[in-house]
Design an enzyme around this catalytic site. Sequence first.
Site, PDB file in Angstrom:
ATOM      1  N   HIS A  30      -7.051  11.172   7.041  1.00 19.09           N
ATOM      2  CA  HIS A  30      -5.682  11.152   7.596  1.00 19.09           C
ATOM      3  C   HIS A  30      -4.661  11.848   6.702  1.00 19.09           C
ATOM      4  O   HIS A  30      -3.511  12.034   7.101  1.00 19.09           O
ATOM      5  CB  HIS A  30      -5.253   9.722   7.949  1.00 19.09           C
ATOM      6  CG  HIS A  30      -4.877   8.835   6.794  1.00 19.09           C
ATOM      7  ND1 HIS A  30      -3.575   8.530   6.502  1.00 19.09           N
ATOM      8  CD2 HIS A  30      -5.628   8.197   5.879  1.00 19.09           C
ATOM      9  CE1 HIS A  30      -3.539   7.705   5.459  1.00 19.09           C
ATOM     10  NE2 HIS A  30      -4.768   7.487   5.058  1.00 19.09           N
ATOM     11  N   THR A  72     -22.855   1.121  10.578  1.00 18.87           N
ATOM     12  CA  THR A  72     -22.798   2.146  11.629  1.00 18.87           C
ATOM     13  C   THR A  72     -21.578   3.030  11.386  1.00 18.87           C
ATOM     14  O   THR A  72     -20.477   2.538  11.141  1.00 18.87           O
ATOM     15  CB  THR A  72     -22.704   1.480  13.017  1.00 18.87           C
ATOM     16  OG1 THR A  72     -23.847   0.648  13.172  1.00 18.87           O
ATOM     17  CG2 THR A  72     -22.664   2.521  14.127  1.00 18.87           C
ATOM     18  N   ASN A  91       0.014  12.082  -5.424  1.00 19.28           N
ATOM     19  CA  ASN A  91       0.592  11.785  -4.119  1.00 19.28           C
ATOM     20  C   ASN A  91       2.112  11.693  -4.147  1.00 19.28           C
ATOM     21  O   ASN A  91       2.775  11.971  -3.155  1.00 19.28           O
ATOM     22  CB  ASN A  91      -0.003  10.498  -3.547  1.00 19.28           C
ATOM     23  CG  ASN A  91      -0.118   9.398  -4.575  1.00 19.28           C
ATOM     24  OD1 ASN A  91      -0.732   9.570  -5.628  1.00 19.28           O
ATOM     25  ND2 ASN A  91       0.472   8.252  -4.294  1.00 19.28           N
ATOM     26  N   SER A 115      -9.798  11.979   2.084  1.00 14.84           N
ATOM     27  CA  SER A 115      -9.339  11.088   3.153  1.00 14.84           C
ATOM     28  C   SER A 115      -8.973  11.913   4.382  1.00 14.84           C
ATOM     29  O   SER A 115      -8.243  12.901   4.267  1.00 14.84           O
ATOM     30  CB  SER A 115      -8.103  10.321   2.666  1.00 14.84           C
ATOM     31  OG  SER A 115      -7.518   9.613   3.728  1.00 14.84           O
ATOM     32  N   GLN A 146      -4.993  14.387  -2.068  1.00 12.83           N
ATOM     33  CA  GLN A 146      -3.732  15.107  -1.821  1.00 12.83           C
ATOM     34  C   GLN A 146      -3.860  16.600  -2.096  1.00 12.83           C
ATOM     35  O   GLN A 146      -2.874  17.333  -2.027  1.00 12.83           O
ATOM     36  CB  GLN A 146      -2.597  14.492  -2.664  1.00 12.83           C
ATOM     37  CG  GLN A 146      -2.297  13.040  -2.314  1.00 12.83           C
ATOM     38  CD  GLN A 146      -1.623  12.853  -0.954  1.00 12.83           C
ATOM     39  OE1 GLN A 146      -1.225  13.819  -0.295  1.00 12.83           O
ATOM     40  NE2 GLN A 146      -1.497  11.604  -0.510  1.00 12.83           N
ATOM     41  N   THR A 148      -9.752   5.011  -0.107  1.00 15.78           N
ATOM     42  CA  THR A 148      -9.729   3.770  -0.893  1.00 15.78           C
ATOM     43  C   THR A 148     -11.168   3.326  -1.143  1.00 15.78           C
ATOM     44  O   THR A 148     -11.543   2.992  -2.279  1.00 15.78           O
ATOM     45  CB  THR A 148      -8.935   2.675  -0.154  1.00 15.78           C
ATOM     46  OG1 THR A 148      -7.565   3.104  -0.056  1.00 15.78           O
ATOM     47  CG2 THR A 148      -8.994   1.344  -0.886  1.00 15.78           C
ATOM     48  N   CYS A 207       6.212  -0.397  -2.001  1.00 12.14           N
ATOM     49  CA  CYS A 207       6.631  -1.730  -1.576  1.00 12.14           C
ATOM     50  C   CYS A 207       5.431  -2.459  -0.996  1.00 12.14           C
ATOM     51  O   CYS A 207       4.785  -1.949  -0.096  1.00 12.14           O
ATOM     52  CB  CYS A 207       7.709  -1.599  -0.508  1.00 12.14           C
ATOM     53  SG  CYS A 207       8.212  -3.150   0.205  1.00 12.14           S
TER      54      CYS A 207
HETATM   55  N1  PLP Z   1      -5.784   8.553  -3.188  1.00 15.33           N
HETATM   56  C1  PLP Z   1      -4.577   9.115  -3.035  1.00 15.33           C
HETATM   57  C2  PLP Z   1      -4.104  10.123  -4.030  1.00 15.33           C
HETATM   58  C3  PLP Z   1      -3.770   8.756  -1.961  1.00 15.33           C
HETATM   59  O1  PLP Z   1      -2.567   9.325  -1.810  1.00 15.33           O
HETATM   60  C4  PLP Z   1      -4.238   7.777  -1.049  1.00 15.33           C
HETATM   61  C5  PLP Z   1      -3.377   7.300   0.055  1.00 15.33           C
HETATM   62  O2  PLP Z   1      -2.162   7.300  -0.052  1.00 15.33           O
HETATM   63  C6  PLP Z   1      -5.517   7.237  -1.240  1.00 15.33           C
HETATM   64  C7  PLP Z   1      -6.259   7.646  -2.323  1.00 15.33           C
HETATM   65  C8  PLP Z   1      -6.094   6.220  -0.277  1.00 15.33           C
HETATM   66  O3  PLP Z   1      -6.490   6.881   0.899  1.00 15.33           O
HETATM   67  P1  PLP Z   1      -6.884   6.075   2.241  1.00 15.33           P
HETATM   68  O4  PLP Z   1      -5.592   5.842   2.961  1.00 15.33           O
HETATM   69  O5  PLP Z   1      -7.804   6.999   2.985  1.00 15.33           O
HETATM   70  O6  PLP Z   1      -7.574   4.826   1.844  1.00 15.33           O
END
Ligand code: PLP
Length: 383
Positions: A195, A231, A145, A193, A173, A73, A318
């Site tokens: 996670h 940091t 996604n 990302s 993704q 994000t 949601c």
């Molecule tokens: N971009 C895509 C395509 C995503 O699927 C997501 C999260 O669902 C994000 C960006 C945002 O990632 P983060 O959770 O690391 O902020």
Amino acid sequence: MARDLIYLDYNANAVPRPEALAAASAAMAHVGNPSSVHTAGRKAAAILAGARDQVAALADVPARSVVFTSGATEANNMAIMGAPQQRLIISAIEHDSVREPAHRAGKDLVVIGVDGHGVLDMNALETALNSAPEPALVSVMAANNETGVIQPTADIARMVHDHGSVFHCDAVQAAGKIDLAPITAVADLISLSAHKCSGPMGAGALIVRAGTGRTPLINGGGQELGARAGTENLSGIAGFGAAAEMALYELRDMTRLVELRDALEAELLALSADIAVAGRDAPRTANTSCIVMPGMPAETQVMAFDLAGIAVSAGAACSSGKIHQSHVLKAMGFDDAQTRSAIRVSMGWQTKPQDIEAFIAVWKDIYSRADKGAAAKPEMVSG
Ligand code: PLP
């Protein structure tokens, strides 16, 4: 993760790899700020540098181009808000972390549609690029996604660069699912990302090709070579590095996942012509399936699956207690009834054939209770 939960929501948060957990906790136990010059600080800086190398290897880019952030994000916001260009062009299926800053940036914004398969309208992109002589920042994701549909990034990059514009690609993704090298070879800015590729939440990166101008969003102590102050989240980044290394190997698991996905889809689609899989005929990531079950709201399906011990996502997002229709499925031309009854199944390294068999059995049970006439009367569910 405990094996009694059948977890099919990897696109929301991929099951962490033990290697990522171990690296994150070892880094957290380490005392020392990477910016400090004493021995403990230098050790922290070495952990950071190691993780940077690992993420760079996954993306096949120089380590110095990796700017660590708090997640994708932030990376997407950094790419959009920090762009010097006054014109923005984004696709209609971008994640909200691209759409929101693009709408708030106060710049000229053009949103490009996709076809029924979820693939970018290249003619519309060309028209948008040519509509003004000034360069634009163009943001198109690598893989969606919700549907897993893969965009033609090489063609997009060529068109964007022919116009003298800059290409940002949200590859969140795609990491660990398709080879990132062909994408990073052509994109100027790439978001990742941790996670989403089996690392910890709260870490990500913006990869910045040398010479790509942008203004930092967060200013302060000059960390990340002045590109992103603050940091560093050392444990998150260390976990990200370990996950990135594993993600390179994860690519080999895609043949297995595509077989599971195709078998799952074939079995459900055989039940009725009203059942659809979004983007089925487009190139897609192996792990993702977006299934429309007309006559059964997505939230009801998600709850029924949850009661059966299976975690999946609704196609519709949601937030604040309000259900929004999926802008992705809308852009692909799905009607209200279909959009409201789509769920996403996303698999990963722990997914077993038995998980998919269990999913199919529960799906069929839910489908037996669906309003079979709903596809013909969408107004009944679109309310
Ligand atoms: N971009 C895509 C395509 C995503 O699927 C997501 C999260 O669902 C994000 C960006 C945002 O990632 P983060 O959770 O690391 O902020």
